[in-house]
Each structure stands twice: as C-alpha cells, then as structure tokens.
Design an enzyme around this catalytic site. Structure first.
Site, short mmCIF file in Angstrom:
data_model
loop_
_atom_site.label_atom_id
_atom_site.label_comp_id
_atom_site.label_asym_id
_atom_site.label_seq_id
_atom_site.Cartn_x
_atom_site.Cartn_y
_atom_site.Cartn_z
N THR A 156 22.10 -82.78 -13.13
CA THR A 156 22.08 -81.34 -13.38
C THR A 156 21.11 -81.08 -14.54
O THR A 156 19.91 -80.98 -14.33
CB THR A 156 23.50 -80.79 -13.67
OG1 THR A 156 24.12 -81.60 -14.67
CG2 THR A 156 24.34 -80.79 -12.41
N LYS A 182 26.06 -89.23 -14.13
CA LYS A 182 25.33 -88.05 -14.55
C LYS A 182 26.15 -87.34 -15.62
O LYS A 182 27.38 -87.45 -15.68
CB LYS A 182 25.02 -87.11 -13.40
CG LYS A 182 26.19 -86.48 -12.68
CD LYS A 182 26.88 -85.31 -13.33
CE LYS A 182 25.93 -84.22 -13.75
NZ LYS A 182 26.74 -83.10 -14.41
N THR A 193 32.24 -84.72 -19.40
CA THR A 193 31.81 -83.96 -18.22
C THR A 193 30.80 -84.77 -17.47
O THR A 193 29.62 -84.73 -17.76
CB THR A 193 31.23 -82.60 -18.58
OG1 THR A 193 30.89 -81.96 -17.36
CG2 THR A 193 30.01 -82.66 -19.40
N GLU A 279 22.08 -83.23 -23.99
CA GLU A 279 21.25 -82.03 -24.10
C GLU A 279 20.68 -81.89 -25.51
O GLU A 279 21.40 -81.70 -26.47
CB GLU A 279 22.08 -80.80 -23.73
CG GLU A 279 22.44 -80.77 -22.25
CD GLU A 279 23.50 -79.76 -21.90
OE1 GLU A 279 23.63 -79.46 -20.70
OE2 GLU A 279 24.21 -79.27 -22.80
N ASN A 403 21.76 -74.70 -23.32
CA ASN A 403 23.02 -74.09 -22.89
C ASN A 403 22.92 -72.57 -22.82
O ASN A 403 23.61 -71.94 -22.01
CB ASN A 403 24.15 -74.53 -23.82
CG ASN A 403 24.62 -75.93 -23.46
OD1 ASN A 403 25.34 -76.11 -22.50
ND2 ASN A 403 24.18 -76.91 -24.23
N SER A 408 19.83 -69.85 -15.92
CA SER A 408 18.55 -69.17 -15.63
C SER A 408 17.77 -69.93 -14.55
O SER A 408 17.91 -71.11 -14.40
CB SER A 408 17.71 -69.08 -16.89
OG SER A 408 18.41 -68.35 -17.89
#
Length: 408
Positions: A156, A182, A193, A279, A403, A408
């Site tokens: 993702t 992932k 997650t 991230e 985040n 978007s």
C-alpha cells in the site's frame, strides 16, 4: 527512504513446493497496478494464523477466523489492496463471503476452504464486483515462483517489497522457507498494521503449527511499532505444505527446534523490514530493556520510549535531547521503579547512570550515535534478569505528509 532494507535477488527467492501464486489488476482503488493476489495450496497443507486485537476487526479478518476455526483444509488465500473492507458492517461481511464463494467455485472447493484478506482505506465499501471479475486473470497467472510479484501486489504505502527466503538442512532434507509482508504506517503490536505470509515445505501438525504461529508472532510482528496505532486488518499466516517429505508431529521431534528458530528468524526479518520501510522513516531504532523483573515490565518501558513523539522527533533531528528518554521511562507505568539503579546507553555511549547524567557523557558523543541510520538504545533497570526488545523508527516531516495525503 527505506533504511538498510535488503531485497533478495530473484534467484535467491526459493519457491515453496505445494504453493502457487498469481496476481492481477482488479482496479480496487487505482488503475494500472496489480492489487489482487491469490495463493493456491496443495491438499493437506497446514495453515495457522493470528489476527488483530482491534475490536473493529475487518470483515475478512472475521471470515478468516471463522474458516480457520472450522477445521476444513484451507486450499487458497485471496488478498486485495486499496480497500480494507473494514467498518463496512453486514455488507462488508457479505463481500468477503462472496469473494470466498467466487474463488471456491473457480477451484471446485468449498468457500470455507478460502481465506480472504484486505488492506487499504477503512470505512469504504469494497468494490467486490471488480475483485471477483479479476479472479480468472489471477488464476491464469499462478506460478510457483511468483513470490516477488506477490510482494509488490500486496503493498500500500510501502516503498519497497518485503521478502525473506532461505533453505536449511533438516535431518538430511533440504527445507525451504519463504515469506512476504507489507506495512508502513498504523504500526503497533497486537498486531502491527500488516499482512504477513510465511510458508515452508516442511510439514507440521495443525495444532503444533497454531501454537508456533502465536509464539513466532510474539517474537516478531508483536515487537515492532511505528506510530502506536493498531489497525483493523492485521493478519499473520504460516503455511506448512509438507511437500519436502519432512513431517513433524510434536515439539519433541529433534527437527522441530531448528525449524521453529528458522521460521522465527524469517518472521523477525519480515517484521523489521516493515519498520525499515515505515512511512517517512530515516532511522531504524532498537529499544532493548535489560534487567527487568518480567517481560511485561520490559515491554512497558520499551514501548513508552518507542511511542514517544518527542523521542522520535529528536532522533529524526539527530538531537541528543536524551532527557526525553528518561521521561518516557518514568511514565511507562512501572510504579515501583527505582530510578537510582537505572543505566542508559545510546549505542556504545553511556548516557545516564544512577538516575542521572553520566559524568563522562559528552553531547557530541550522543550526537555522533544519533546521526547514524541504525541506533541501539539500551536501558538497564537493575531489577532482575529479563531482557526484551522492540523495534521502531523516527518521525519525520514525510510521515505527516504521507498520512495527510493517504486518500489522495
């Protein structure tokens, strides 16, 4: 920017006998990318899993738990990205059941023999018609050596695929272990997650595999954190096909311990790769708490440090504002902690001793360690003989941007 994340070359990714993998473009959220993956398992493959403890467990998690509890021989997994099918109520459950039914019909199986998985945006209906329409293409693509493609397909916000593959000698027989995972944000234990799939061509009795899977999760995916959030879709699956001819029925089998260790090492590597590709991360941090009275105490303190935004932003800036670590230790919830017995190290630099700044500590030494991409934080509590470790990362400007723009 992934931090020292090793991606094995294609010729170092070993297929697992008894498993075939296919991917396809379903257009779940974005066109032009492979976002659907199927894994086909030979008959008599043992399958075990552990899942999120979030009370808003996604529909596919609920279906997976029910199908595994039903005791039928699991023969296929189906994974979509782009939509989590979480917070979707009865219609989301029906979508997961419809997915299982469609794949079961294509394979002439029962729907209870299928495990569905989803990851992506929460609180949006799953476009299940698009998913089902892409199943024939995924099935036409199945090959034993498509682990690399699957690692990409399940991504993702990941920037790199996470793959582990190895072979070991087990009582004179070569056994293969290969897995993918992932995850990049909403990472916290219980579980992170993430989606994780680990396979071996060794055979393990189902009850033995389930106990081992829980044990492995606690030593790998339940020891990582990025931001303290526990997601709705976390799933970790181990598949043991038995196609190598090795069959282990009990933990007393002399082959069990080396296999269990190799599977644990593989899962830990996949878990750490999630943190390395978190991230916006620029630093990979190992938080090791020593001399605790028990595991719970060690983890309380390790997670307090790992979750602190003040600690994480200081590490991003390479700013040795290390009093923030002491503050996190102090509010971790170990009420009878005697701080006068505590020692803190940053890499090889002793920062604090007897509850205060070490007299030999120099800030330039702390800054030298914090400028490195991989950092070890060690805390000795002086209370016992238990050690435990958590893996985390820093917080950067990019974490906020990623985040903020996620949908978007």
């Amino acid at each position: 920017m992934a931090i020292n994340l090793h991606i094995p070359a294609r010729d170092a990714i070993f297929p697992v006998a008894g498993i075939r993998i296919g991917t396809a473009e379903a257009g779940i959220r974005k066109a032009g990318r492979r976002d659907l993956t199927v894994l086909l398992l030979d008959a008599d493959t043992s399958v075990a899993g552990v899942f999120t403890r979030n009370r808003f467990r996604a529909a596919p998690v609920q279906v997976c738990e029910a199908h595994l509890a039903g005791g039928q021989n699991i023969r296929a997994l189906v994974i979509n990205t782009g939509n989590a099918n979480a917070g979707t109520g009865a219609s989301g459950l029906q979508a997961s059941h419809d997915t299982c039914q469609a794949l079961a019909d294509a394979l002439q199986l029962q729907p209870q023999q299928i495990l569905p998985f989803s990851t992506g945006v929460i609180l949006e209906p799953l476009p299940v018609d698009r998913l089902i329409a892409a199943l024939p293409a995924a099935l036409a693509d199945v090959q034993p050596d498509h682990w690399f493609e699957a690692a990409h397909s399940i991504m993702t916000t990941d920037t790199q695929p996470k793959i582990h593959s190895q072979q070991l000698d087990l009582g004179g027989t070569t056994v293969t272990i290969t897995g993918i995972s992932k995850g990049a944000g909403m990472i916290r234990p219980n579980m992170a997650t993430m989606l994780g799939y680990l396979a071996t061509d060794a055979g393990l009795a189902p009850a033995l595999l389930q106990a081992l899977t829980r044990q492995i999760a606690d030593q790998s995916f339940n020891r990582i954190t990025v931001d303290g959030d526990t997601s709705t879709n976390d799933s970790f699956i181990i598949m043991a096909t038995g196609a190598s001819g090795v069959r282990i029925e009990s933990a007393q089998d002399p082959r069990y311990a080396p296999l269990a260790q190799a599977l644990t090492d593989a899962a830990r590597d996949l878990a750490q790769k999630i943190v390395r590709d978190a991230e916006g991360a620029t630093k990979f941090m190992t938080i090791q708490v020593e001399q605790a009275t028990n595991t719970q105490e060690a983890l309380k303190i390790a997670y307090a440090i790992a979750h602190s935004p003040l600690v994480k932003t200081a590490f991003y800036a390479s700013d040795p504002n290390l009093g923030r670590i002491l503050a996190a230790i102090g509010y971790a919830g170990v009420d009878d902690l005697d701080v006068s017995r505590l020692t803190l190290w940053l890499g090889d630099v002793q920062v604090a001793t007897q509850g205060g700044r070490d007299p030999n500590y120099r800030e330039e030494d702390g800054q030298r360690i914090m400028a490195q991409p991989e950092i070890l934080v060690r805390v000795a509590l002086g209370r016992g003989d238990v050690t435990d470790t958590v893996y985390t990362c820093d917080f950067s400007h990019d974490y906020v941007s990623i985040n903020a723009d996620y949908r978007s």
